[in-house]
Design an enzyme around this catalytic site. Sequence first.
Site, PDB file in Angstrom:
ATOM      1  CB  CYS A   2      -6.346 -19.282   5.922  1.00 50.69           C
ATOM      2  SG  CYS A   2      -7.709 -19.177   4.317  1.00 50.69           S
ATOM      3  NE  ARG A  27      -2.548 -16.930   9.706  1.00 50.32           N
ATOM      4  CZ  ARG A  27      -1.463 -17.415   9.620  1.00 50.32           C
ATOM      5  NH1 ARG A  27      -1.073 -16.601  10.354  1.00 50.32           N
ATOM      6  NH2 ARG A  27      -1.915 -18.520   8.509  1.00 50.32           N
ATOM      7  CD1 TRP A  75      -7.193 -12.490   2.672  1.00 53.42           C
ATOM      8  CD2 TRP A  75      -6.108 -13.520   1.289  1.00 53.42           C
ATOM      9  NE1 TRP A  75      -7.027 -11.000   1.586  1.00 53.42           N
ATOM     10  CE2 TRP A  75      -5.768 -12.523   1.077  1.00 53.42           C
ATOM     11  CE3 TRP A  75      -5.497 -14.399   0.245  1.00 53.42           C
ATOM     12  CZ2 TRP A  75      -4.729 -11.292  -0.295  1.00 53.42           C
ATOM     13  CZ3 TRP A  75      -4.550 -13.943  -0.746  1.00 53.42           C
ATOM     14  CH2 TRP A  75      -4.752 -13.020  -0.662  1.00 53.42           C
ATOM     15  CG  ASN A 101      -3.709 -21.275   6.140  1.00 56.45           C
ATOM     16  OD1 ASN A 101      -3.398 -20.659   5.105  1.00 56.45           O
ATOM     17  ND2 ASN A 101      -2.525 -20.702   7.265  1.00 56.45           N
ATOM     18  N   GLY A 102      -3.895 -23.120   3.391  1.00 60.26           N
ATOM     19  CA  GLY A 102      -3.425 -23.348   2.306  1.00 60.26           C
ATOM     20  C   GLY A 102      -3.390 -22.983   0.927  1.00 60.26           C
ATOM     21  CD  GLU A 481       9.133  -2.583  -7.187  1.00 60.69           C
ATOM     22  OE1 GLU A 481       8.968  -1.214  -7.292  1.00 60.69           O
ATOM     23  OE2 GLU A 481       9.052  -2.508  -5.584  1.00 60.69           O
ATOM     24  CE  LYS A 485       8.887  -1.439  -1.838  1.00 58.14           C
ATOM     25  NZ  LYS A 485       8.051  -1.952  -3.564  1.00 58.14           N
ATOM     26  CD  GLU A 488       7.166   2.212  -1.845  1.00 57.76           C
ATOM     27  OE1 GLU A 488       5.664   2.275  -1.482  1.00 57.76           O
ATOM     28  OE2 GLU A 488       7.138   0.481  -1.941  1.00 57.76           O
ATOM     29  CG  HIS A 504      22.152  11.560 -23.215  1.00 59.61           C
ATOM     30  ND1 HIS A 504      22.775  11.763 -23.793  1.00 59.61           N
ATOM     31  CD2 HIS A 504      22.355   9.630 -22.900  1.00 59.61           C
ATOM     32  CE1 HIS A 504      23.090  10.846 -24.818  1.00 59.61           C
ATOM     33  NE2 HIS A 504      23.505   9.780 -23.451  1.00 59.61           N
ATOM     34  CE  LYS A 603      -0.601  -3.958   0.354  1.00 59.25           C
ATOM     35  NZ  LYS A 603       1.896  -3.694  -0.094  1.00 59.25           N
TER      36      LYS A 603
HETATM   37  C1  F6R Z   1       5.060   0.212  -4.116  1.00 64.11           C
HETATM   38  C2  F6R Z   1       3.185  -0.190  -3.717  1.00 64.11           C
HETATM   39  C3  F6R Z   1       2.373   0.702  -4.900  1.00 64.11           C
HETATM   40  C4  F6R Z   1       1.527  -1.145  -5.429  1.00 64.11           C
HETATM   41  C5  F6R Z   1       0.814  -0.173  -6.517  1.00 64.11           C
HETATM   42  C6  F6R Z   1      -0.015  -0.731  -6.942  1.00 64.11           C
HETATM   43  O1  F6R Z   1       5.474  -1.000  -2.530  1.00 64.11           O
HETATM   44  O2  F6R Z   1       3.123  -1.132  -3.011  1.00 64.11           O
HETATM   45  O3  F6R Z   1       3.278   0.480  -5.540  1.00 64.11           O
HETATM   46  O4  F6R Z   1       2.796  -1.041  -6.091  1.00 64.11           O
HETATM   47  O5  F6R Z   1       0.140   1.129  -6.013  1.00 64.11           O
HETATM   48  O6  F6R Z   1      -0.872  -1.228  -6.752  1.00 64.11           O
HETATM   49  P1  F6R Z   1      -1.773  -3.082  -7.195  1.00 64.11           P
HETATM   50  O7  F6R Z   1      -0.582  -3.921  -7.152  1.00 64.11           O
HETATM   51  O8  F6R Z   1      -2.884  -3.402  -5.926  1.00 64.11           O
HETATM   52  O9  F6R Z   1      -2.506  -2.329  -7.743  1.00 64.11           O
END
Ligand code: F6R
Length: 608
Positions: A2, A27, A75, A101-102, A481, A485, A488, A504, A603
């Site tokens: 928020c 935000r 939010w 906010n919080g 993971e 990171k 990507e 293997h 995203k």
């Molecule tokens: C990687 C990343 C993606 C998400 C995936 C699932 O950094 O952000 O691999 O984790 O697309 O997204 P959500 O969690 O929104 O279902």
Amino acid sequence: MCGIVGYIGGEQAAPILLDGLAKLEYRGYDSAGIAVYNGEEIRMVKSMGRLKVLNELTHDGATLPGTAGIGHTRWATHGAPSDTNAHPHFNETGSIVVVHNGIIENYQKLKQKLIRRGYEFRSETDTEVVAHLLDYYYKGNPLEAITRMMHQVEGSYAFGIMFQDHPGEIYAVRKDSPLIVGHAEKGSLIASDVPAVLKYTRSVYFIENEEIVRLTQDEMVFYNIDEEEIDKEPVTIEWDVNAAEKGGYEHFMLKEMYEQPKVVRDTFSPRLKNGDVVIEELGMSDEEIREVRKLYIVACGSAYHTGMTCKYVFEGLARIPVEVDLASEFRYRNPILDEHTLVIIVSQSGETADSLAALREVKKRGVRVLGIVNVVGSSIAREADNVMYTWAGPEIAVATTKAYSTQLIAQYLLALKFAKVRGTISDVEFAGMLEDMERLPEQMEMLLSNKERVQRFANRYLAARDVFFIGRGIDYAISMESSLKLKEISYIHSEAYAAGELKHGTISLIEEGTLVAAVLTQEDLFKKTISNMLEVKTRGACVLAVTQVGNTEVEKAADYVIYIPKTNRYFTNSLAIIPLQLFAYYVSIGKGCDVDKPRNLAKSVTVE
Ligand code: F6R
């Protein structure tokens, strides 16, 4: 997250509030509202949707005349996005108005008390509790009402508050949510963040925890929670507007990595009560928890990796068999589900098409689904039988960091709850794990403070062609993971392997100088992984090790070691991931990549 703005001065407030809210749009928000005092009454307009809607409704502020006001972009946390849940919130008579906010952690308890005293609630928000609580304590002295309210509420907050019978004044107060105030030629301003006030002043005061400020057109007076006046020094902001949006960080990803200690605490703290784990939203009786014979954790990408880690946590602690599945696979594979199955869908956005389709498939079969979701009111949150929210706030960088960390915490909490109810954990181990969990934010901060060391190491690998990550058990999940990171955001080819699998086939890829990052956080597996490190080292690999402090033996097989603090064996992912996120980040910016918006990625993946 928020956003709060407030203004009191010689100009019309509404256009200044709308402009300030626009500066806080980055935000993330789902609704917005403003309340303006015209000298006689406080009038409010609020609405779901973009600020454009609010601008239209108020004719760019013209329909709300007045020189004092507060505004908010919401939010959603408590209660789905809606006009009613949008801020500001009034007390019953409309004489006190609040933006927040919080998260008020004890709002349910306070709400019940207020209902018993005859207060009626209009919204589902935690914030409305504060409007009524202020009303209850208000006897003509705003400062007194605010401090009494502060003694009652638990959680994090930044508030902007106006009292109708104190024209010419705005109050602001905070604890664990950001708030700044600034004084400009035109009047005094409050905001969640610097960009909202930069147009008017570069001299701002950062309000500290449990400090209160009374703003008038000409002055700002600061108080502590004992209502004593305190002195504060202003800070001159040198950042430009772009940097200010990121809180002075170069990128959203770095800012979000630095938010991890806070959001991790926000996610566990409301659920740790009197030495127990309390997950009200789980909606399952102890009997139902005992009846679960199988868990599926279904998700995509990084969220799937949290499931890979938590398989070990659930199986180790609660002794329930767990299958972790990619949502895109699960939905088409006709999984075996029955009334003793619980399916957990993990998703930051709550809108990922494959995860949503998997959820629908499960529901069609009449099996219970629990969503672990970050975005309140999202499709997965709405359609799951029960939803446990991660309190990461909006995540703007495409590559997830802080939401990932909160997804881990939510699953640790669930595993602990299941273990306790099923009697598979001793009281001593349970209590020790809660203590370890409470230490995580501080330990994460410590790791983040070592960022320059990681950066120096990362700079050596900007030209790397392939990078491998290896580990066993939970360390394999961390490797997956870390590898995602890196690839990507830096576009360097990278893979993760269970360390024992190298021989293997994969080991044939190792050549002089290939970087292999080994993760060693599980004491009983140290020796095994060290052997695998030696196997690649003798074939010319450069080996980076991320391991627990004290495991100095690793130095014989590594060229470079990053030590993480000791924690419970099931929580190590939360710490080991920090330097590996930083590594990916610094390789990406070292290569000049667009770290917040990597190519070809979105995203939220709302298509199959
Ligand atoms: C990687 C990343 C993606 C998400 C995936 C699932 O950094 O952000 O691999 O984790 O697309 O997204 P959500 O969690 O929104 O279902």
